[in-house]
Design a protein around this motif. Structure first.
Motif, PDB file in Angstrom:
ATOM      1  N   GLY A 173       0.987  -1.165  -0.099  1.00  0.00           N
ATOM      2  CA  GLY A 173       0.236  -0.794   0.278  1.00  0.00           C
ATOM      3  C   GLY A 173       0.611   0.943  -0.069  1.00  0.00           C
ATOM      4  O   GLY A 173       0.568   2.072  -1.123  1.00  0.00           O
ATOM      5  N   ALA A 174       1.967   0.998   1.040  1.00  0.00           N
ATOM      6  CA  ALA A 174       2.973   2.220   0.990  1.00  0.00           C
ATOM      7  C   ALA A 174       3.305   2.267  -0.089  1.00  0.00           C
ATOM      8  O   ALA A 174       3.477   3.795  -1.318  1.00  0.00           O
ATOM      9  CB  ALA A 174       3.677   2.676   1.715  1.00  0.00           C
ATOM     10  N   VAL A 175       3.663   1.916  -1.206  1.00  0.00           N
ATOM     11  CA  VAL A 175       4.525   1.865  -2.791  1.00  0.00           C
ATOM     12  C   VAL A 175       3.341   2.000  -3.304  1.00  0.00           C
ATOM     13  O   VAL A 175       3.792   3.145  -4.299  1.00  0.00           O
ATOM     14  CB  VAL A 175       5.004   0.211  -3.028  1.00  0.00           C
ATOM     15  CG1 VAL A 175       5.358   0.559  -4.142  1.00  0.00           C
ATOM     16  CG2 VAL A 175       6.772  -0.055  -1.622  1.00  0.00           C
ATOM     17  N   VAL A 176       1.886   1.430  -3.238  1.00  0.00           N
ATOM     18  CA  VAL A 176       0.935   2.116  -4.535  1.00  0.00           C
ATOM     19  C   VAL A 176       0.992   3.881  -4.114  1.00  0.00           C
ATOM     20  O   VAL A 176       1.024   4.282  -5.445  1.00  0.00           O
ATOM     21  CB  VAL A 176       0.106   1.425  -4.437  1.00  0.00           C
ATOM     22  CG1 VAL A 176      -1.051   2.309  -4.952  1.00  0.00           C
ATOM     23  CG2 VAL A 176       0.414  -0.033  -5.076  1.00  0.00           C
ATOM     24  N   VAL A 177       0.790   3.904  -2.897  1.00  0.00           N
ATOM     25  CA  VAL A 177       0.904   5.920  -2.705  1.00  0.00           C
ATOM     26  C   VAL A 177       2.022   6.608  -3.291  1.00  0.00           C
ATOM     27  O   VAL A 177       2.133   7.345  -3.665  1.00  0.00           O
ATOM     28  CB  VAL A 177       0.803   5.836  -1.428  1.00  0.00           C
ATOM     29  CG1 VAL A 177       0.340   7.390  -1.212  1.00  0.00           C
ATOM     30  CG2 VAL A 177      -0.629   4.703  -0.712  1.00  0.00           C
TER      31      VAL A 177
END
Length: 243
Positions: A173-177
């Motif tokens: 999720g952090a990578v996507v953001v």
């Protein structure tokens, strides 16, 4: 004017030599790593008398290929614009691309304002991966090798179970953001979300056999659609030599 032209020419020559050197040694080290990784299994198959037949090896290879065939093509194409050629050799040699090296490179590029596809972005990805690898090795040595058993004894079992469930989604999720913020392409973001929802909730239920290929299918379809709906005005600026 001549001094500036001379400096620019020298920089271009140095960068070209850097690319040639990293390509040559990157290929050699990747080949060496491949041979070393196959040496152990080859020894067990041919010299350990474990009863492993060629048919068994071929069956296992086909099973692995069927599961990861799409990713073998999608991952290099997907990561290359962010990492650049030299960092690609590093990343695929080290591993843990999606959950460690790619986020490190993206954060470094976003911090210094480097645009993907420029030499500045490539160099920042190289240094970020070096830093991520060093932190990983040191943390593994200290928190796993030296203190691992003691730390595990302090963590309640309930906490460990919850961690196993949510740690991977939290990282991804952090990578996507970070990717959404860095790309600054709302159209592509909407396309990616829409394609993922359609694949997971429509395509996979209709064709369950495609469940293992859902990620690869989503990436390929998103990449194709993103090419047509991208903001061409934002991408029109020509990449500079070093950003």
């Amino acid at each position: 004017m001549s001094t500036t032209a001379t400096a620019t020419g020298a920089n271009a020559t140095a960068l070209a030599e850097f690319d040639r050197t990293t390509t040559r040694w990157g290929q050699l080290t990747m080949i060496a790593a491949l041979l070393l990784s196959l040496a152990g299994p080859a020894y067990l198959v041919f010299f350990a008398d474990l009863g492993v037949t060629g048919t068994m090896v071929l069956t296992a290879a086909l099973a692995v290929g069927a599961s990861f065939f799409v990713l073998w093509f999608v991952e290099p194409i997907t990561y290359y614009p962010v990492l650049g050629p030299a960092a690609m050799y590093q990343a695929f040699m080290i591993g843990n691309l999606a959950n460690k090296l790619l986020p490190a490179a993206m954060v470094a590029q976003a911090t210094i304002g480097a645009k993907s596809g420029t030499k500045k972005a490539d160099f920042s990805a190289i240094m970020a991966i070096c830093g991520a690898a060093m932190v990983h090795v040191l943390s593994m040595l200290i928190f796993v090798g030296l203190l691992g058993t003691w730390l595990l004894s302090l963590v309640p079992l309930e906490v460990m179970e919850v961690t196993r469930i949510y740690i991977f989604p939290a990282i991804i999720g952090a990578v996507v953001v970070q990717l959404v913020v860095s790309a600054k392409q709302p159209r592509i973001t909407l396309v990616a979300v829409g394609v993922a929802l359609l694949v997971i909730f429509v395509l996979v239920p209709l064709v369950p056999a495609l469940a293992k290929l859902a990620t690869g299918i989503s990436v390929v379809i998103t990449a194709v659609l993103a090419w047509f709906v991208r903001d061409r005005n934002a991408a029109a600026g020509k990449a500079e030599l070093v950003n």
